[in-house]
Design a protein around this motif. Structure first.
Motif, PDB file in Angstrom:
ATOM      1  N   UNK A 193       0.867  -1.182   0.000  1.00 48.20           N
ATOM      2  CA  UNK A 193       0.000   0.000   0.000  1.00 48.20           C
ATOM      3  C   UNK A 193       0.902   1.229   0.000  1.00 48.20           C
ATOM      4  N   UNK A 194       0.634   2.144  -0.932  1.00 49.76           N
ATOM      5  CA  UNK A 194       1.421   3.371  -1.040  1.00 49.76           C
ATOM      6  C   UNK A 194       0.518   4.540  -0.638  1.00 49.76           C
ATOM      7  N   UNK A 195       0.821   5.209   0.454  1.00 47.07           N
ATOM      8  CA  UNK A 195      -0.049   6.295   0.915  1.00 47.07           C
ATOM      9  C   UNK A 195       0.043   7.514  -0.002  1.00 47.07           C
ATOM     10  N   UNK A 196      -1.032   8.279  -0.032  1.00 49.53           N
ATOM     11  CA  UNK A 196      -0.985   9.537  -0.770  1.00 49.53           C
ATOM     12  C   UNK A 196      -0.063  10.510  -0.053  1.00 49.53           C
ATOM     13  N   UNK A 197       0.856  11.103  -0.804  1.00 50.80           N
ATOM     14  CA  UNK A 197       1.748  12.112  -0.250  1.00 50.80           C
ATOM     15  C   UNK A 197       2.025  13.118  -1.353  1.00 50.80           C
ATOM     16  N   UNK A 198       1.480  14.308  -1.209  1.00 47.94           N
ATOM     17  CA  UNK A 198       1.537  15.278  -2.300  1.00 47.94           C
ATOM     18  C   UNK A 198       2.968  15.665  -2.638  1.00 47.94           C
ATOM     19  N   UNK A 199       3.890  15.499  -1.686  1.00 48.20           N
ATOM     20  CA  UNK A 199       5.281  15.860  -1.953  1.00 48.20           C
ATOM     21  C   UNK A 199       5.890  15.006  -3.061  1.00 48.20           C
ATOM     22  N   UNK A 200       5.371  13.781  -3.250  1.00 51.99           N
ATOM     23  CA  UNK A 200       5.906  12.944  -4.318  1.00 51.99           C
ATOM     24  C   UNK A 200       5.579  13.554  -5.685  1.00 51.99           C
ATOM     25  N   UNK A 201       4.355  14.058  -5.834  1.00 55.18           N
ATOM     26  CA  UNK A 201       4.006  14.728  -7.066  1.00 55.18           C
ATOM     27  C   UNK A 201       4.857  15.953  -7.320  1.00 55.18           C
ATOM     28  N   UNK A 202       5.133  16.713  -6.276  1.00 54.09           N
ATOM     29  CA  UNK A 202       5.987  17.888  -6.422  1.00 54.09           C
ATOM     30  C   UNK A 202       7.394  17.487  -6.809  1.00 54.09           C
ATOM     31  N   UNK A 203       7.883  16.374  -6.219  1.00 51.95           N
ATOM     32  CA  UNK A 203       9.220  15.900  -6.562  1.00 51.95           C
ATOM     33  C   UNK A 203       9.297  15.501  -8.028  1.00 51.95           C
ATOM     34  N   UNK A 204       8.241  14.838  -8.520  1.00 51.65           N
ATOM     35  CA  UNK A 204       8.236  14.402  -9.918  1.00 51.65           C
ATOM     36  C   UNK A 204       8.243  15.580 -10.887  1.00 51.65           C
ATOM     37  N   UNK A 205       7.653  16.689 -10.479  1.00 52.15           N
ATOM     38  CA  UNK A 205       7.697  17.873 -11.324  1.00 52.15           C
ATOM     39  C   UNK A 205       9.134  18.332 -11.561  1.00 52.15           C
ATOM     40  N   UNK A 206      10.006  17.989 -10.632  1.00 49.26           N
ATOM     41  CA  UNK A 206      11.416  18.353 -10.741  1.00 49.26           C
ATOM     42  C   UNK A 206      12.274  17.191 -11.233  1.00 49.26           C
ATOM     43  N   UNK A 207      11.630  16.075 -11.623  1.00 46.60           N
ATOM     44  CA  UNK A 207      12.379  14.916 -12.082  1.00 46.60           C
ATOM     45  C   UNK A 207      13.076  14.164 -10.976  1.00 46.60           C
ATOM     46  N   UNK A 208      12.472  14.172  -9.770  1.00 46.40           N
ATOM     47  CA  UNK A 208      13.059  13.471  -8.627  1.00 46.40           C
ATOM     48  C   UNK A 208      12.148  12.331  -8.202  1.00 46.40           C
ATOM     49  N   UNK A 209      12.739  11.316  -7.581  1.00 54.30           N
ATOM     50  CA  UNK A 209      11.983  10.169  -7.109  1.00 54.30           C
ATOM     51  C   UNK A 209      11.881  10.192  -5.580  1.00 54.30           C
ATOM     52  N   UNK A 210      11.430   9.089  -4.997  1.00 59.10           N
ATOM     53  CA  UNK A 210      11.099   9.099  -3.576  1.00 59.10           C
ATOM     54  C   UNK A 210      12.309   9.328  -2.683  1.00 59.10           C
TER      55      UNK A 210
END
Length: 262
Positions: A206-223
């Motif tokens: 189960x992967x919890x929702x964490x909006x910071x992951x979406x923000x990281x992806x905008x910058x080409x970064x992973x978890x």
């Protein structure tokens, strides 16, 4: 040399986070010392290169390899910050040049060239050509869902297709929202057990929702640029993929909340 495991990440519904899961699981496996090749099999809306911040490094893609315009070694791009993680990008024209035979040969060549421990095939949100190609070579599959009813129905359909092809899927519940626990207690949203029951598929994470992951992806970064339960989620799933028997929610800070919605 360990046997390469080929894993397709799939759902016949778009928007459930297949590419996000593919990229971050690839990273988690690589951080465990595994060699991982991520293959973007979405031949219309490819996005793994964007998620991984590699868009400026892509010169060739899978169709170039199959059509003979370049060799696989030239098309594979190395992820710069973690050893052992590689990407083969997808074309954006529908992949008309990629034939079933060409796809299989490309995967076999990748196994010889890179000697990867894992090849992860990121498929689009349908059961079309890319799904069939991936299923023809996959040893296993991860079906991605959210707790939205449409995503759960799509996961059940996808799992059924995989069972028909002799592939036993495992389920990942993505974007699991813990912000409103009352919605689960009032039966407004499906619990974890209810999602498992509705999809007829064994749970692997189960992967919890964490909006910071979406923000990281905008910058080409992973978890790996983040902290918290999202880190534990991907690392736990990776270790379970490797055959380790660990608790689903090991190192989750929100474990008490999750137990209330299982």
């Amino acid at each position: 040399m360990s046997k390469c495991k080929i894993v397709m990440v799939t759902s016949c519904k778009g928007g459930v986070g297949k590419s996000t899961v593919s990229a971050n699981l690839g990273l988690a496996l690589a951080k465990q010392g595994k060699r991982v090749l991520l293959c973007d099999c979405d031949y219309n809306i490819h996005c793994l290169d964007l998620i991984m911040g590699l868009q400026d490094h892509i010169i060739f893609h899978a169709a170039d390899v199959v059509a003979g315009r370049t060799n696989l070694g030239n098309a594979i791009v190395k992820y710069p910050t973690v050893e052992g993680l590689f990407l083969l990008a997808a074309p954006e024209d529908g992949g008309s040049e990629i034939t079933p035979e060409g796809f299989v040969q490309m995967v076999e060549t990748a196994k010889e060239l890179l000697a990867p421990d894992y090849i992860i095939l990121d498929t689009p949100g349908d059961l079309g050509k890319s799904f069939r190609y991936a299923a023809s070579v996959a040893d296993s599959a991860l079906v991605i869902t959210t707790n939205q009813p449409t995503a759960i129905r799509a996961a059940e359909k996808t799992a059924s297709e995989l069972y028909d092809r002799g592939i036993e899927p495992r389920l990942i519940i993505n974007y699991f929202d813990l912000s409103d626990l009352r919605s689960y207690s009032k039966d407004d949203r499906s619990s974890i057990v209810e999602i498992i029951d509705q999809t007829y598929t064994r749970l692997i994470g189960v992967i919890p929702f964490q909006y910071q992951l979406g923000r990281a992806q905008e910058k080409g970064s992973l978890y790996d640029s983040l902290r918290g339960d999202i880190v534990a989620a991907f690392e736990n799933i990776a270790q379970r993929m490797m055959g380790e028997e660990i608790p689903l929610f090991r190192n989750f800070k929100e474990r008490k909340k999750i137990k209330r919605v299982i």
